[in-house]
Design a protein around this motif. Structure first.
Motif, mmCIF file in Angstrom:
data_model
loop_
_atom_site.group_PDB
_atom_site.id
_atom_site.type_symbol
_atom_site.label_atom_id
_atom_site.label_comp_id
_atom_site.label_asym_id
_atom_site.label_seq_id
_atom_site.Cartn_x
_atom_site.Cartn_y
_atom_site.Cartn_z
ATOM 1 N N ALA A 157 0.807 -1.035 -0.276
ATOM 2 C CA ALA A 157 -0.257 0.392 -0.432
ATOM 3 C C ALA A 157 0.829 1.264 0.001
ATOM 4 O O ALA A 157 0.676 2.207 0.226
ATOM 5 N N SER B 248 -4.887 8.508 9.678
ATOM 6 C CA SER B 248 -4.980 7.258 10.805
ATOM 7 C C SER B 248 -4.026 7.596 11.792
ATOM 8 O O SER B 248 -3.924 6.847 12.700
ATOM 9 N N GLU B 249 -2.675 7.231 11.487
ATOM 10 C CA GLU B 249 -1.811 7.140 11.841
ATOM 11 C C GLU B 249 -0.630 8.367 12.502
ATOM 12 O O GLU B 249 -0.038 8.021 14.046
ATOM 13 N N TRP C 191 -13.632 11.887 13.202
ATOM 14 C CA TRP C 191 -13.440 11.323 12.424
ATOM 15 C C TRP C 191 -14.646 11.351 11.239
ATOM 16 O O TRP C 191 -15.569 11.714 11.305
ATOM 17 N N ALA C 192 -14.250 12.367 9.785
ATOM 18 C CA ALA C 192 -14.375 13.419 9.189
ATOM 19 C C ALA C 192 -14.461 12.204 7.620
ATOM 20 O O ALA C 192 -13.799 11.226 7.684
ATOM 21 N N GLN D 213 -13.054 11.710 5.098
ATOM 22 C CA GLN D 213 -12.475 12.838 3.911
ATOM 23 C C GLN D 213 -12.505 12.508 2.510
ATOM 24 O O GLN D 213 -12.587 13.958 1.506
ATOM 25 N N HIS E 60 -0.248 15.079 5.848
ATOM 26 C CA HIS E 60 1.158 14.414 6.079
ATOM 27 C C HIS E 60 1.898 13.728 4.911
ATOM 28 O O HIS E 60 2.106 12.642 4.613
ATOM 29 N N GLY F 149 0.295 10.674 3.237
ATOM 30 C CA GLY F 149 0.516 8.997 3.852
ATOM 31 C C GLY F 149 -0.531 8.743 1.966
ATOM 32 O O GLY F 149 -1.148 9.674 0.918
ATOM 33 N N TRP F 150 0.143 7.472 1.672
ATOM 34 C CA TRP F 150 0.103 7.575 -0.085
ATOM 35 C C TRP F 150 -1.744 6.944 -0.420
ATOM 36 O O TRP F 150 -1.868 7.885 -0.983
ATOM 37 N N GLY F 151 -2.615 7.137 0.423
ATOM 38 C CA GLY F 151 -4.182 6.875 0.745
ATOM 39 C C GLY F 151 -4.482 7.936 0.280
ATOM 40 O O GLY F 151 -5.243 8.499 -0.928
ATOM 41 N N SER F 152 -4.321 9.178 1.024
ATOM 42 C CA SER F 152 -4.712 10.699 0.666
ATOM 43 C C SER F 152 -4.167 11.218 -0.222
ATOM 44 O O SER F 152 -4.554 12.494 -0.884
ATOM 45 N N GLU G 56 -6.394 10.065 -2.944
ATOM 46 C CA GLU G 56 -7.893 10.720 -2.930
ATOM 47 C C GLU G 56 -7.641 12.750 -3.081
ATOM 48 O O GLU G 56 -8.756 12.979 -3.573
ATOM 49 N N ASP H 2 6.449 6.068 5.863
ATOM 50 C CA ASP H 2 6.961 6.745 4.063
ATOM 51 C C ASP H 2 6.137 8.748 3.518
ATOM 52 O O ASP H 2 6.475 8.120 2.602
ATOM 53 N N GLN H 3 5.697 8.679 4.500
ATOM 54 C CA GLN H 3 5.600 9.647 4.512
ATOM 55 C C GLN H 3 6.452 10.891 3.561
ATOM 56 O O GLN H 3 6.391 11.497 2.983
HETATM 57 O O1 UPG Z 1 -10.859 11.339 9.615
HETATM 58 C C1 UPG Z 1 -10.581 10.962 8.812
HETATM 59 C C2 UPG Z 1 -8.566 10.251 8.504
HETATM 60 C C3 UPG Z 1 -8.492 9.632 8.176
HETATM 61 N N1 UPG Z 1 -9.780 8.560 6.725
HETATM 62 C C4 UPG Z 1 -8.928 8.079 5.679
HETATM 63 O O2 UPG Z 1 -8.835 7.663 6.366
HETATM 64 C C5 UPG Z 1 -7.506 6.921 5.075
HETATM 65 C C6 UPG Z 1 -5.995 7.659 5.497
HETATM 66 O O3 UPG Z 1 -4.776 6.846 4.539
HETATM 67 P P1 UPG Z 1 -3.798 8.005 3.925
HETATM 68 O O4 UPG Z 1 -3.685 8.669 3.898
HETATM 69 O O5 UPG Z 1 -3.058 7.048 3.718
HETATM 70 O O6 UPG Z 1 -3.146 7.957 5.571
HETATM 71 P P2 UPG Z 1 -2.629 6.740 6.729
HETATM 72 O O7 UPG Z 1 -4.448 5.798 7.246
HETATM 73 O O8 UPG Z 1 -2.339 7.456 8.149
HETATM 74 O O9 UPG Z 1 -1.556 5.772 6.346
HETATM 75 C C7 UPG Z 1 -0.961 5.106 6.344
HETATM 76 O O10 UPG Z 1 -0.783 3.809 5.592
HETATM 77 C C8 UPG Z 1 -0.511 4.174 4.167
HETATM 78 C C9 UPG Z 1 -0.596 3.748 2.760
HETATM 79 O O11 UPG Z 1 -1.347 3.514 3.223
HETATM 80 C C10 UPG Z 1 0.886 4.875 4.362
HETATM 81 O O12 UPG Z 1 1.694 5.506 2.983
HETATM 82 C C11 UPG Z 1 0.935 5.996 5.877
HETATM 83 O O13 UPG Z 1 2.676 6.694 5.447
HETATM 84 C C12 UPG Z 1 0.360 5.316 6.962
HETATM 85 O O14 UPG Z 1 0.186 5.561 8.160
HETATM 86 C C13 UPG Z 1 -7.534 8.019 3.837
HETATM 87 O O15 UPG Z 1 -8.765 6.908 2.722
HETATM 88 C C14 UPG Z 1 -9.081 9.288 4.406
HETATM 89 O O16 UPG Z 1 -9.736 9.968 3.648
HETATM 90 C C15 UPG Z 1 -11.576 9.768 6.619
HETATM 91 O O17 UPG Z 1 -11.828 8.829 6.196
HETATM 92 N N2 UPG Z 1 -11.513 10.302 8.051
#
Ligand code: UPG
Length: 444
Positions: A116, A263-264, A321-322, A324, A339, A341-344, A347, A363-364
């Motif tokens: 991921a 989330s982390e 939790w919002a 996002q 941050h 994060g790859w998911g964000s 998105e 990995d950020q």
């Molecule tokens: O209030 C919130 C906070 C987060 N999200 C969702 O949570 C996910 C967050 O994903 P990501 O941006 O990847 O962050 P983390 O959950 O912190 O990701 C972990 O996993 C990623 C790989 O998937 C790494 O790149 C990050 O460093 C690691 O912290 C996304 O889908 C956001 O939309 C919400 O919907 N609401």
């Protein structure tokens, strides 16, 4: 959608958190969510290492993540039983399940590593000398060496760590934890025993790093596309969330800064306060999805005294939790302070927003460098110890959102949306990935 049956294994609370296909859909009949309870503290030497209900990193302070790994490793027993009882064609795991290789071997099932992380970040930790699997000798790189672009990168790149990030990765990835197995060791074992690696990425965005990863690991590296998610409809929004969307509806197109740290990351009080004052100083409208910090006694305590009054009408801090993805999809959002994060990253770029990155862990920092290399993001200035100031936040936000100097960045981000949002392109990669699985099923 290719008709393949999938057993998705996780712990009960994590399965609850997952989005599910509609029960009447064809896909629902093919996905079986299998729950293995996370071994409780009784199994962990009678020490109450994890609080009741803690099943993911989001549930616990960072220093306790090592205990989650101890509990997670105990899942290898029900997992082995499951593989023994089912007719399994492939096992797909991430880098934490270092024990999956032996199970796969014992039952003659091919193993696939799913990442991921971006390819740019993964290649950085795929040092062949550090990742000799199967219990062989491993060299632990020095923290200092992590501040240089690895010698195997043979194209222009600045993907490396600053000293403060390098110290964090040296400790977190290569350093020992209570589970007795470093994350580097876990990654090595999986890379050694897997047949191939699948990755949430695409050659159109980081083809040079995907090729490099294949060369480094000596395994097929299959991009599954960016798996760009689709926002949900407005149904079922509670009062607090509906108010956010009402406020967004009143703002000008592309004017609002979204702020979120995934989330982390666990932000310290200083960090939260500097971000808060920096947002105020920028003068830009903002929407901050802030998970309640561990150090805050209540929601009011989470922000500087009087901050809520100062920003009334100009910005919103939503604690908890919002949604996002739905927020990012709103036409009023123009910039994201996040941050990396790859998911964000995925998105945010699917909507072509300008990016201001403030990477904190894992990995950020590597993703952030990749984005800066590609002229897609501006980084918040940091001091040698990694700290940042409100001025740094405000400056980066104004540059990305309104200043003339930032126009190139805004154009690049909007162009990137063409690739990130190309559903057909990404679906094709997913289809090709499933074809690979079908063709390469082991003959037992
Ligand atoms: O209030 C919130 C906070 C987060 N999200 C969702 O949570 C996910 C967050 O994903 P990501 O941006 O990847 O962050 P983390 O959950 O912190 O990701 C972990 O996993 C990623 C790989 O998937 C790494 O790149 C990050 O460093 C690691 O912290 C996304 O889908 C956001 O939309 C919400 O919907 N609401």
């Amino acid at each position: 959608k290719s008709g393949v049956k999938v057993s998705f294994i996780s712990t009960p609370k994590n399965i609850q958190r997952l989005p599910k296909p509609a029960p009447e859909s064809e896909v629902a009949a093919l996905i079986n969510f299998v729950e293995f309870p996370l071994p409780a503290s009784a199994a962990l030497d009678d020490k109450l290492l994890l609080p009741e209900g803690a099943e993911a990193t989001v549930d616990i302070p960072s220093e306790n993540i090592q205990y989650l790994k101890i509990a997670y490793d105990l899942l290898q027993h029900p997992f082995k039983q499951f593989v023994a009882q089912q007719s399994v064609d492939w096992i797909i795991v991430d880098v934490m399940s270092h024990w999956a290789g032996k199970i796969a071997q014992e039952y003659h099932v091919p193993l696939l590593l799913f990442s991921a992380f971006s390819a740019a970040a993964f290649q950085f930790i795929a040092n062949p000398e550090c990742l000799v699997g199967d219990g062989q000798k491993r060299v632990r790189p020095s923290a200092e060496s992590l501040t240089s672009v690895p010698e195997w990168v043979d194209f222009p790149s600045s993907v490396a760590l600053r000293t403060f990030d390098a110290i964090g990765m040296h400790h977190g990835f290569y350093g020992m934890n209570a589970s007795g197995i470093t994350d580097a060791h876990r990654t090595a074992e999986i890379l050694h025993s897997c047949q191939a690696m699948a990755i949430r990425s695409c050659p159109e965005f980081e083809g040079e790093y995907l090729n490099l990863l294949e060369k480094l690991t000596g395994k097929p590296v299959i991009p599954v596309g960016l798996l760009t998610p689709e926002p949900n409809s407005a149904k079922g929004r509670d009062h607090q969330i509906s108010k956010i969307f009402q406020w967004l509806d009143e703002q000008k197109p592309r004017s609002v800064v979204f702020v979120g740290f995934g989330s982390e990351c666990k932000l310290s009080k200083d960090q939260v306060y500097e971000i808060a004052y920096g947002l105020e100083l920028s003068g830009l409208p903002f929407l901050w999805a802030l998970r309640k910090p561990e150090w805050a006694t209540d929601d009011v305590d989470a922000l500087p005294l009087g901050f809520a009054d100062t920003i009334r009408g100009k910005g919103i801090v939503s604690i908890g939790w919002a949604p996002q993805l739905e927020i990012l999809a709103h036409p009023s959002i123009g910039t994201s302070l996040f941050h990396a994060g790859w998911g964000s990253v995925i998105e945010t770029l699917q909507f072509g927003h300008s990016l201001v990155v403030l990477p904190l862990i894992i990995d950020q920092p590597l993703n952030a460098r990749l984005l800066v290399d590609k002229d897609l993001a501006v980084q918040v200035e940091r001091k040698d110890d990694g700290s940042f100031t409100r001025d740094g936040i405000a400056k980066a936000l104004r540059l990305a959102t309104v200043s003339e100097e930032g126009e190139k960045l805004r154009v690049r981000a909007r162009e990137a949306a063409n690739t990130f949002n190309d559903k057909k392109l990404h679906d094709d990669y997913s289809v090709r990935f499933v074809e690979y699985l079908k063709i390469n099923v082991a003959t037992k």
